[in-house]
Design a protein around this motif. Structure first.
Motif: not given
Lengths: 332, 332
Positions: B232-233, B235-239
């Motif tokens: 999640v970390v 992917k969240f940063a990518e997002g």
């Protein structure tokens, strides 16, 4: 409206909390604030305020306070005269309608449970953040109150997030999602899967799992996770933005052309930055306790403290605690 | 060097994996690649390659493949002729020195365990990502192989991350940290706290807890967490980066001045973007299995596939699997 402020909480206390109280009282003429902390340090700061603000600021003196690295529950239990504990007691007794602190997060959570007390039926509290995303605010909870959550905790976080989104952020029928490591049904662990089953049969507008990269694209109004994931995710994103900014600054220092380019971009950057500025959007409610408890970022400057006070005021006006209490008894 | 490529894996298969194989063979004249998949689809693409590349590309035909949303372990067990499973079997048997796939992550992990097999003593595998941070690469693991980890898993992830950082990324004495929701000793949950105690007495250069916002600032060479948090970390940063980019583009569309400004900034933006470009840094090793298994992002275009092949080649050359096996027997 009377709020209590822990004037000694945060990296920049008491100066910035006191300045923040002045800013907030300037904005809202109905607001009165009790500043809890060292009178000798607080008064010289608030005495600089204009008369109509100064007369709405009062001081409750104490010489005890909880520092940022103290043990959360131990400090809140033992330091009975600490500025944080006194501010929380005012919120519990009704002497103040709510309290705000930029202090030790763990102590704020522990104080929420031990001093203010949980709403009957709530197993664990949650800290929520209204995060600016692509075209709205997404309310993320928990971001650090309950490190590892049980399914019932995630379910109750969803209920509380729904109320916050509906009444405080003004979303008519909030879409609620569970943060997971993939959007397919087989993702997540047992805890998240059980919470999903509970949410599916609830009255909430539950939309299923959401992946990390979908959150910044406003995929849901409320995103629910345990306090560990929420905390690392939120901080990691903050860190990424800061690192990109820092690299961009360094590149800028090495080149001439971008400096010229930047002059043209100032209005755009201001607008972009405004959307992600935590100073403007500061103020994290502790949900699930029998009173209004708002946490400001430990590094808060005056505008962020003022923003947290604004959140507290709004929470009181919108009767957030009453709504959570009522909704909980409806669901169970 | 002979590698097997799952030519049917990923959102852009078989076109981009095949193009990626061509790119990689152009870069490394010692490289030969077996493309596993539908011959009729693959050959027209690779036939476009120059002769000296084309003669190093061969096809193993199969009509079965695992799609992105299939059940991981079920599909790998049942689809015995799938392109992914065949590529993995080549990596296990030694027919190929390693395999690469941009396919279903869960199936790659399941295949790693069921087909390639775990290194004796390794409880659970981990997927690691060499993440560009402020002034170096930080190796983050696990990012999705082991959703919830036990202390022994986190400890073994640290061991494997240490090897990867040392031998493949070339860091002499990697600093190893555990991702937590605070840097103080009392943070984390029981699992993380136990892993911390194991790491303290290990031979690793263990530096304690690291918070989310410290990671992008290169606080450690290796950051260890469970697969849920890591996923999640990351992917969240990518997002977040994608969302900021998308907002900036929208602002740009509305204003004239920034457009002029941008012209001056092109070289800086190119350099900045290059540091965060996952296309260039693609290639996630599955650590803990008895063979070289490299996962490329599902959305990979040819350059990202080529980058994953480069990672596989490097892993083979540096004897990553042997180092993990030896180190593990030293520690236990």
């Amino acid at each position: 409206m009377l709020l209590a402020l822990d004037a000694m909480g945060g990296d920049n206390a008491p100066h910035e909390p006191c300045k923040g109280a002045i800013l907030a009282c300037r904005e809202f003429s109905d607001l009165e604030i009790i500043l809890v902390g060292n009178r000798a340090q607080i008064e010289p700061i608030i005495d600089q305020a204009a008369d109509d603000v100064r007369r709405r600021l009062s001081v409750v003196h104490t010489e005890e306070y909880i520092s940022m690295d103290e043990h959360p529950s131990r400090s809140i239990r033992q330091k009975r005269h600490s500025s944080l504990r006194l501010a929380m007691e005012m919120a519990r007794s009704g002497e103040a309608q709510g309290c705000v602190s930029a202090g030790n997060t763990g102590a704020i959570v522990a104080g929420g449970v031990l001093v203010v007390g949980r709403i009957s039926g709530i197993d664990r509290p949650a800290l929520g953040v209204a995060m600016p995303t692509l075209n709205k605010y997404t309310f993320l909870l928990d971001v650090g109150a309950t490190v590892r959550a049980k399914p019932i905790n995630l379910y109750q976080f969803a209920l509380m997030g729904n109320i916050y989104s509906k009444y405080i952020l003004g979303v008519p029928s909030p879409e609620i999602a569970l943060l997971s490591n993939g959007s397919e049904d087989i993702k997540g662990d047992e805890v998240i899967a059980s919470a999903k089953e509970m949410l599916k049969v609830s009255s909430l507008n539950f939309t299923g799992y959401v992946e990390g990269d979908e959150v910044p694209f406003s995929k849901a109004d409320v995103v629910v996770c345990d306090g560990f994931s929420g905390n690392v995710v939120l901080k990691f994103a903050e860190g990424v933005i800061q690192a990109v900014y820092s690299i961009a600054k360094e590149e800028m220092g090495r080149r001439i052309l971008p400096k010229i380019g930047m002059v043209f971009m100032v209005p755009m950057l201001k607008s972009l930055w405004g959307r992600f500025d935590y100073e403007k959007h500061g103020g994290t409610p502790l949900l699930g306790v029998k009173g209004v408890v708002i946490k400001a970022h430990g590094r808060s400057k005056a505008p962020a403290v003022a923003s947290a006070i604004r959140v507290a005021r709004n929470f009181v006006l919108q009767k957030g605690v009453e709504h959570i209490t009522n909704e909980l008894h409806k669901e169970v």
